[in-house]
Scaffold this motif. Structure first.
Motif, PDB file in Angstrom:
ATOM      1  N   GLU A 297     -12.240  32.466 -30.239  1.00  7.56           N
ATOM      2  CA  GLU A 297     -11.957  33.545 -30.690  1.00  7.56           C
ATOM      3  C   GLU A 297     -12.421  33.633 -32.010  1.00  7.56           C
ATOM      4  OE1 GLU A 297      -8.425  36.662 -30.448  1.00  7.56           O
ATOM      5  OE2 GLU A 297      -7.748  34.703 -30.928  1.00  7.56           O
ATOM      6  N   ARG A 298     -12.565  32.381 -32.713  1.00 10.82           N
ATOM      7  CA  ARG A 298     -13.339  32.299 -34.252  1.00 10.82           C
ATOM      8  C   ARG A 298     -14.770  32.868 -33.763  1.00 10.82           C
ATOM      9  NH1 ARG A 298     -10.493  27.361 -34.801  1.00 10.82           N
ATOM     10  NH2 ARG A 298     -12.626  26.142 -34.684  1.00 10.82           N
ATOM     11  N   ALA A 299     -15.418  32.472 -32.811  1.00  8.54           N
ATOM     12  CA  ALA A 299     -16.605  32.898 -32.401  1.00  8.54           C
ATOM     13  C   ALA A 299     -16.888  34.432 -32.419  1.00  8.54           C
ATOM     14  CB  ALA A 299     -17.371  32.116 -31.219  1.00  8.54           C
ATOM     15  N   LEU A 300     -15.667  35.019 -31.707  1.00 10.31           N
ATOM     16  CA  LEU A 300     -15.995  36.518 -31.480  1.00 10.31           C
ATOM     17  C   LEU A 300     -15.663  37.207 -32.727  1.00 10.31           C
ATOM     18  CD1 LEU A 300     -15.896  38.915 -29.735  1.00 10.31           C
ATOM     19  CD2 LEU A 300     -13.434  38.401 -29.204  1.00 10.31           C
ATOM     20  N   LEU A 301     -14.866  36.757 -33.632  1.00 10.05           N
ATOM     21  CA  LEU A 301     -14.636  37.200 -34.867  1.00 10.05           C
ATOM     22  C   LEU A 301     -15.743  37.074 -35.840  1.00 10.05           C
ATOM     23  CD1 LEU A 301     -10.845  35.799 -36.047  1.00 10.05           C
ATOM     24  CD2 LEU A 301     -11.621  37.840 -34.735  1.00 10.05           C
ATOM     25  N   GLY A 302     -16.286  36.076 -35.745  1.00 11.07           N
ATOM     26  CA  GLY A 302     -17.616  35.752 -36.537  1.00 11.07           C
ATOM     27  C   GLY A 302     -18.727  36.682 -36.242  1.00 11.07           C
ATOM     28  N   LEU A 319     -27.284  36.587 -40.893  1.00 11.25           N
ATOM     29  CA  LEU A 319     -27.733  35.498 -40.228  1.00 11.25           C
ATOM     30  C   LEU A 319     -26.773  34.176 -40.242  1.00 11.25           C
ATOM     31  CD1 LEU A 319     -31.511  36.001 -40.984  1.00 11.25           C
ATOM     32  CD2 LEU A 319     -30.422  36.438 -38.929  1.00 11.25           C
ATOM     33  N   ALA A 320     -26.129  33.916 -41.374  1.00  9.75           N
ATOM     34  CA  ALA A 320     -25.490  32.759 -41.653  1.00  9.75           C
ATOM     35  C   ALA A 320     -24.060  32.979 -40.743  1.00  9.75           C
ATOM     36  CB  ALA A 320     -25.035  32.822 -43.185  1.00  9.75           C
ATOM     37  N   ALA A 321     -23.552  34.037 -40.794  1.00  7.70           N
ATOM     38  CA  ALA A 321     -22.519  34.447 -39.979  1.00  7.70           C
ATOM     39  C   ALA A 321     -22.691  34.270 -38.412  1.00  7.70           C
ATOM     40  CB  ALA A 321     -21.901  35.746 -40.104  1.00  7.70           C
ATOM     41  N   LEU A 322     -24.126  34.513 -38.019  1.00 10.12           N
ATOM     42  CA  LEU A 322     -24.426  34.278 -36.757  1.00 10.12           C
ATOM     43  C   LEU A 322     -24.504  32.855 -36.251  1.00 10.12           C
ATOM     44  CD1 LEU A 322     -27.356  36.805 -35.749  1.00 10.12           C
ATOM     45  CD2 LEU A 322     -25.004  36.860 -34.951  1.00 10.12           C
ATOM     46  N   THR A 323     -24.991  32.012 -37.302  1.00  8.56           N
ATOM     47  CA  THR A 323     -24.994  30.546 -36.951  1.00  8.56           C
ATOM     48  C   THR A 323     -23.614  30.027 -36.914  1.00  8.56           C
ATOM     49  OG1 THR A 323     -27.194  30.400 -38.334  1.00  8.56           O
ATOM     50  CG2 THR A 323     -25.751  28.440 -38.298  1.00  8.56           C
ATOM     51  N   ARG A 324     -22.603  30.544 -37.746  1.00 13.95           N
ATOM     52  CA  ARG A 324     -21.417  29.906 -37.912  1.00 13.95           C
ATOM     53  C   ARG A 324     -20.684  30.118 -36.487  1.00 13.95           C
ATOM     54  NH1 ARG A 324     -16.773  31.041 -42.240  1.00 13.95           N
ATOM     55  NH2 ARG A 324     -17.315  33.254 -41.753  1.00 13.95           N
ATOM     56  N   ALA A 325     -20.967  31.599 -35.854  1.00 13.66           N
ATOM     57  CA  ALA A 325     -20.366  31.934 -34.786  1.00 13.66           C
ATOM     58  C   ALA A 325     -20.973  30.977 -33.291  1.00 13.66           C
ATOM     59  CB  ALA A 325     -20.671  33.416 -34.485  1.00 13.66           C
ATOM     60  N   GLY A 326     -22.165  30.729 -33.574  1.00 13.87           N
ATOM     61  CA  GLY A 326     -22.604  29.781 -32.700  1.00 13.87           C
ATOM     62  C   GLY A 326     -22.011  28.397 -32.546  1.00 13.87           C
ATOM     63  N   GLU A 347     -21.288  32.308 -23.802  1.00 16.03           N
ATOM     64  CA  GLU A 347     -22.898  32.396 -24.234  1.00 16.03           C
ATOM     65  C   GLU A 347     -23.421  33.850 -24.115  1.00 16.03           C
ATOM     66  OE1 GLU A 347     -26.901  29.928 -23.106  1.00 16.03           O
ATOM     67  OE2 GLU A 347     -24.857  29.485 -21.951  1.00 16.03           O
ATOM     68  N   ALA A 348     -23.161  34.409 -22.744  1.00 16.38           N
ATOM     69  CA  ALA A 348     -23.839  35.930 -22.790  1.00 16.38           C
ATOM     70  C   ALA A 348     -23.430  36.827 -23.873  1.00 16.38           C
ATOM     71  CB  ALA A 348     -23.599  36.178 -21.281  1.00 16.38           C
ATOM     72  N   SER A 349     -22.011  36.905 -24.018  1.00 16.05           N
ATOM     73  CA  SER A 349     -21.563  37.808 -24.909  1.00 16.05           C
ATOM     74  C   SER A 349     -21.918  37.456 -26.210  1.00 16.05           C
ATOM     75  CB  SER A 349     -20.173  37.732 -24.644  1.00 16.05           C
ATOM     76  OG  SER A 349     -19.376  38.145 -23.441  1.00 16.05           O
ATOM     77  N   LEU A 350     -21.960  36.153 -26.768  1.00 17.70           N
ATOM     78  CA  LEU A 350     -22.552  35.864 -27.979  1.00 17.70           C
ATOM     79  C   LEU A 350     -24.134  36.213 -28.071  1.00 17.70           C
ATOM     80  CD1 LEU A 350     -22.321  34.434 -30.836  1.00 17.70           C
ATOM     81  CD2 LEU A 350     -22.987  32.148 -29.638  1.00 17.70           C
ATOM     82  N   ALA A 351     -24.797  36.050 -27.209  1.00 19.07           N
ATOM     83  CA  ALA A 351     -26.332  36.240 -27.144  1.00 19.07           C
ATOM     84  C   ALA A 351     -26.415  37.999 -27.266  1.00 19.07           C
ATOM     85  CB  ALA A 351     -26.828  36.019 -25.689  1.00 19.07           C
ATOM     86  N   HIS A 352     -25.325  38.916 -26.586  1.00 17.19           N
ATOM     87  CA  HIS A 352     -25.406  39.984 -26.733  1.00 17.19           C
ATOM     88  C   HIS A 352     -25.252  40.650 -27.884  1.00 17.19           C
ATOM     89  CE1 HIS A 352     -24.559  44.238 -25.003  1.00 17.19           C
ATOM     90  NE2 HIS A 352     -23.764  44.492 -26.273  1.00 17.19           N
ATOM     91  N   ARG A 376     -29.601  36.890 -18.594  1.00 23.71           N
ATOM     92  CA  ARG A 376     -29.571  35.548 -17.612  1.00 23.71           C
ATOM     93  C   ARG A 376     -28.356  34.835 -17.501  1.00 23.71           C
ATOM     94  NH1 ARG A 376     -34.365  34.740 -20.888  1.00 23.71           N
ATOM     95  NH2 ARG A 376     -33.401  33.156 -22.031  1.00 23.71           N
ATOM     96  N   THR A 377     -27.653  34.932 -18.652  1.00 24.10           N
ATOM     97  CA  THR A 377     -26.530  34.131 -18.523  1.00 24.10           C
ATOM     98  C   THR A 377     -25.249  34.656 -18.132  1.00 24.10           C
ATOM     99  OG1 THR A 377     -26.391  34.184 -21.036  1.00 24.10           O
ATOM    100  CG2 THR A 377     -27.299  32.310 -19.932  1.00 24.10           C
ATOM    101  N   ARG A 378     -25.272  36.159 -18.089  1.00 23.52           N
ATOM    102  CA  ARG A 378     -24.167  36.802 -17.802  1.00 23.52           C
ATOM    103  C   ARG A 378     -23.248  36.557 -16.334  1.00 23.52           C
ATOM    104  NH1 ARG A 378     -20.976  39.348 -21.144  1.00 23.52           N
ATOM    105  NH2 ARG A 378     -22.958  40.381 -22.040  1.00 23.52           N
TER     106      ARG A 378
END
Length: 443
Positions: A297-302, A319-326, A347-352, A376-378
Motif C-alpha cells: 500500500e505504501r508503494a501505491l500511495l507513493g 523521480l525520487a517518489a518513483l524510486t521510493r515506491a519501487g 509489478e505491472a501496476s507500478l510499471a503502468h 509483459r507482466t500483467r
C-alpha cells in the motif's frame, strides 16, 4: 416571490412531537458534538423560519437531519425533510464536519434515484470539495463517532463485521469483471445505504467492534466511489470518497484514509487539477497513514504521489517518489498480510503508473519502456487494465512518430479488451487519445 413552506420538515417535527424550543436545544447539542460552533445561536425562531421555507445554510441541514434521526429512532435524510440538493440547487460535496451517517444515507438515496443522481452527475467536478479539513477535524473524528447516540437497538457483532467484509469482496470482484457500469453497482449502494447504515446506527459491545465495523463501511464506501470514478461519474465519486475518508478517520484506520485520499488524488490528476492532486497525495503520505500501511500500500500511495508531483512540474521530486515506491513494493514479502484493497497492485501496476509519470515529465522513451514492462507482466485476471495500458503505450508511440507500431498496439488493445462497461476501457487512448484511470479496485 414568497417562500414555499417546507411541509416535509414540518411533518417530521410534528412526528417527533417536541416543542420547537426543545428541538432547538437538541439541535445545539448535536451541533456542539460535531464541532459546529457557528450554530450555537440556533433557537426556536430558527426552526420556525426553516419550516416557513428559509433554507438553513452551511452544516445546519445535516445537523438537523441527525437531530431528527435520534429523536425518531430512524435515519432521516435531507430528502426526507425537503433539504436535499435535488430540488434545483447545485449539488454540493459533503461537508467534512457534517454527520457522517446522515450524509451516507442521503448520498446513497441520491445515487439510487435516477433523477437526483442525474443532477449530481451533470454538475461540475468541484475542486472546492477537495479542500482537506483542519487538523482539529481529523483529531476529533473518532471522538464524534464514539459519542454518537445509537438509533437502532441492534447490537453489532463481529459476525456482522465479517458479513460486510465478505460483501465488499463480492462487489469488488464483480466490479473487476463488469466495470463501474455493471449491474452490481446499484446493489452495492443499496446495501451500503440500508444494512451497513443500520449497523453504524446500532449499539457496539466494544470500541474494537465499533472501529472494525466503521472501517468495513469505509472500505465499501470507497468501492462505491471507485465504481463511480470508473464510470466517469466524477461528482458522485468525490462525494463517496469524502464519506469513505470520514468513516476511515472515525475508525482510526489511518492506512484506509490514506488509500482513499490517494484515489482522490488520482482522480484530480486525471481531471487536470495538479495543485489539488498534490495536496491530496501529500495528505495520503503523512506519517500516520504512510508508516502504518503495508509495503504494497505504501508503494501505491507513493506512485500516485509521484504522478501528482509530475503533474505539478516537480521532476526531481517525482523521480525520487518513483524510486521510493519501487523500494516499498520490493519489500512486499508474501508473508506479510496485506489488505484486499491492494491485492491488485504489483509489478505491472507500478510499471503502468511509473510510465504515466514519465510520460507527464516528457520522457516518452522511458514511458514506452515502462508501459511495455507493464504489458509483459500483467496477470490474466486484469484484462481491462491490460487494454488501458496498451492504449497508453500506443499514445506514447504516436507522440514519438511510430505510427505503424501504434496501430499494431491499438489493434492488440481492441482484440484483447473485454466488453466496455467501464470508463477505464472506454477512455483508454486508442485512436481518440483521451485519458482514463489504471484500474485499481480493492481486489
Amino acid at each position: 416571490m414568497g417562500r414555499t413552506r417546507n411541509v416535509r420538515l414540518e411533518a417530521a417535527i410534528q412526528e417527533l412531537g417536541l416543542p420547537q424550543a426543545r428541538l432547538a436545544a437538541r439541535f445545539r447539542s448535536v451541533a456542539e458534538e460535531n464541532g459546529a460552533s457557528e450554530l450555537a445561536t440556533t433557537n426556536q425562531s430558527s426552526i420556525t423560519r426553516w419550516i416557513s421555507g428559509t433554507r438553513p445554510s452551511g452544516r445546519a441541514p445535516a445537523i438537523l437531519a441527525a437531530t431528527l434521526s435520534r429523536g425518531l429512532g430512524r435515519t432521516v435524510t435531507l430528502a426526507d425533510i425537503g433539504l436535499d440538493a435535488g430540488g434545483g440547487d447545485d449539488p454540493r460535496p459533503p461537508q467534512w464536519s457534517a454527520d457522517t451517517l446522515t450524509t451516507l444515507v442521503d448520498l446513497g438515496g441520491t445515487d439510487l434515484d435516477m433523477d437526483r443522481r442525474r443532477v449530481l452527475v451533470n454538475s461540475a467536478y468541484s475542486v472546492a470539495g477537495l479542500a482537506l479539513p483542519s487538523e482539529t477535524w481529523w483529531k476529533e473524528a473518532a471522538e464524534r463517532a464514539r459519542t454518537r447516540t445509537p438509533v437502532s437497538v441492534h447490537t453489532v457483532t463481529p459476525q456482522d463485521v465479517e458479513s460486510v467484509k465478505e460483501m465488499t469482496v463480492f462487489f469488488s470482484r464483480r466490479d473487476q469483471q463488469r466495470g463501474g457500469r455493471g449491474a452490481g453497482r446499484a446493489a452495492l449502494v443499496a446495501y451500503l445505504r440500508t444494512e451497513v447504515a443500520a449497523y453504524l446506527d446500532g449499539r457496539f459491545p466494544s470500541e474494537e467492534v465499533r472501529r472494525a465495523m466503521t472501517s468495513a463501511a469505509g472500505e465499501l464506501a470507497y468501492l462505491a466511489g471507485w465504481t463511480a470514478f470508473d464510470a466517469g461519474e466524477h461528482p458522485v465519486a468525490v462525494a463517496w470518497f469524502t464519506v469513505a475518508t470520514q468513516l476511515a478517520e472515525e475508525a482510526q484506520d489511518a492506512p484506509l484514509a490514506g488509500h482513499v485520499l490517494r484515489a482522490m488524488a488520482h482522480q484530480a490528476v486525471d481531471l487536470h487539477h495538479p495543485r489539488h492532486a498534490l495536496e491530496l497525495a501529500e495528505g495520503s503520505m503523512i506519517e500516520r497513514r504512510y508508516k502504518l500501511a503495508t509495503p504494497r500500500e505504501r508503494a501505491l500511495l507513493g506512485v500516485v504521489h509521484a504522478r501528482a508531483l509530475a503533474a505539478s512540474g516537480q521532476k526531481k521530486e517525482a523521480l525520487a517518489a518513483l524510486t521510493r515506491a519501487g523500494t516499498d513494493l520490493a519489500a512486499a514479502d508474501p508473508g506479510i498480510e496485506e489488505p484486499a484493497r491492494v491485492a491488485f497492485f504489483g509489478e505491472a501496476s507500478l510499471a503502468h503508473e511509473s510510465a504515466c509519470t514519465l510520460r507527464d515529465l516528457g520522457d516518452l522513451k522511458g514511458a514506452e519502456a515502462a508501459f511495455r514492462h507493464s504489458v509483459r507482466t500483467r496477470a490474466l485476471p486484469y484484462a481491462r487494465t491490460h487494454a488501458v495500458t496498451l492504449g497508453y503505450l500506443g499514445d506514447v508511440q504516436v507522440r514519438q512518430g511510430y505510427l505503424d507500431a501504434a496501430c499494431t498496439t491499438w489493434n492488440q488493445a481492441r482484440c484483447g479488451a473485454p466488453s466496455p462497461r467501464s470508463r477505464a476501457v472506454e477512455a483508454a487512448p486508442l485512436p481518440t487519445l483521451t485519458s482514463g484511470p489504471e484500474k485499481s479496485s480493492p481486489t
